[in-house]
Design a protein around this motif. Sequence first.
Motif, mmCIF file in Angstrom:
data_model
loop_
_atom_site.group_PDB
_atom_site.id
_atom_site.type_symbol
_atom_site.label_atom_id
_atom_site.label_comp_id
_atom_site.label_asym_id
_atom_site.label_seq_id
_atom_site.Cartn_x
_atom_site.Cartn_y
_atom_site.Cartn_z
ATOM 1 N N LYS A 75 -5.443 4.679 0.280
ATOM 2 C CA LYS A 75 -4.569 4.200 -0.768
ATOM 3 C C LYS A 75 -5.415 3.815 -1.979
ATOM 4 O O LYS A 75 -6.605 3.522 -1.857
ATOM 5 C CB LYS A 75 -3.760 2.981 -0.300
ATOM 6 N N GLU A 134 -1.507 6.588 -3.486
ATOM 7 C CA GLU A 134 -2.699 7.199 -2.895
ATOM 8 C C GLU A 134 -3.518 7.904 -3.968
ATOM 9 O O GLU A 134 -3.021 8.143 -5.082
ATOM 10 C CB GLU A 134 -2.285 8.188 -1.803
ATOM 11 N N CYS A 141 0.837 -1.205 0.000
ATOM 12 C CA CYS A 141 0.000 0.000 0.000
ATOM 13 C C CYS A 141 0.873 1.256 0.000
ATOM 14 O O CYS A 141 1.254 1.764 1.069
ATOM 15 C CB CYS A 141 -0.927 0.006 1.206
#
Length: 368
Positions: free
Chosen positions: A142, A115, A112
Amino acid sequence: MRDDVRAFVDDRIRPNIAAWYESATFPVELVKELGSLGLLGMHLKGYGCPGRSSVEYGLAAMELEAGDSGIRTFVSVQGSLAMTAISRFGSEEQKRRWLPGMAGGDLIGCFCLTEPTAGSDPARITTRAVRRGDGWVLDGAKRWIGLASLADVAVVWARDDGEPGKILGFAVPTDTPGFTATPIGGKLAMRASVQCDVTLTDVHLPADALLPGCTGLRGPFTCLNEARYGIMWGVLGAARDAYETALRYALDREQFGSPIASRQLTQQKLVEMVLEIQKGLLVAERTGRLKDAGLLRPEQISFGKLANTRAAIDVCRSARTILGGNGIVLDHSPMRHAANLEGVRTYEGTDEIHALIIGRAITGIPAF
């Protein structure tokens, strides 16, 4: 090893990929099979990982993507991103907890970083990690996170709220309250794989969730370069499959009394495909040998990712033209590969980002 992966693709992926692609289904039943073949974290050593060479990993990536980019992407996210982060930067306890199960396909990981407002510029991530007692609390969002809705553990990169210039990594069990992954629908590429939006809302973690081996962007960039390396091989598998499909079709399809393979224009297209695939293989193999020797520089990875992905898209598009109207249906692979490669072209660094990485190496001047 290459032949074993090719046989797996022929047996388990080719007969089913059109249906998976059309229904936007990732075949999760393949995960343990990929683990049993030794393809998950295959370039890593210890903790149940196969410890194969970079060139062997590249060959496996090429064979998998000859089946579909989505299958190779799973192996890349699992091994090059999530497992590499834990292997390189995790604690001994984190390595023992996660890596053996991930290598065997019993556990799935995700990575992750990207974004909604921070894609090519990860230094701008806004997900926050706040010290709370002996642990941490994560808040943020994210996007385009591969495997997140299937994952058991998420490697999450966040900004240290106490030192905003510091980027930290965390191994987050996905059943932690506040972690939510939602698959992204309506995709025109990478349909046989899963990418998600992830929200982190008041996610409480113990202190030992922190990856202790890295602070700053060196951590995620190290993992990204591992994934970019696999891509430069993988895309050549898609290109090769498109070329072979077009060649078979050109030899069988007759127009004006003879196979279209007998036409000069068609032969020119086939020759150009072979040239690009062979050049790409030379780049990939040389890059792999440098990597195995510990001599590889980041801009050389960018060279291979940019050049080979761009060439592979051109090969697939040209192969589709040889198929004519029949080339737009899922009975044939080139257009599926071409659509997938538009996604591959974008993730792990766009063409523009890799051009700027190479440009910085050439001139010594960063122009991002």
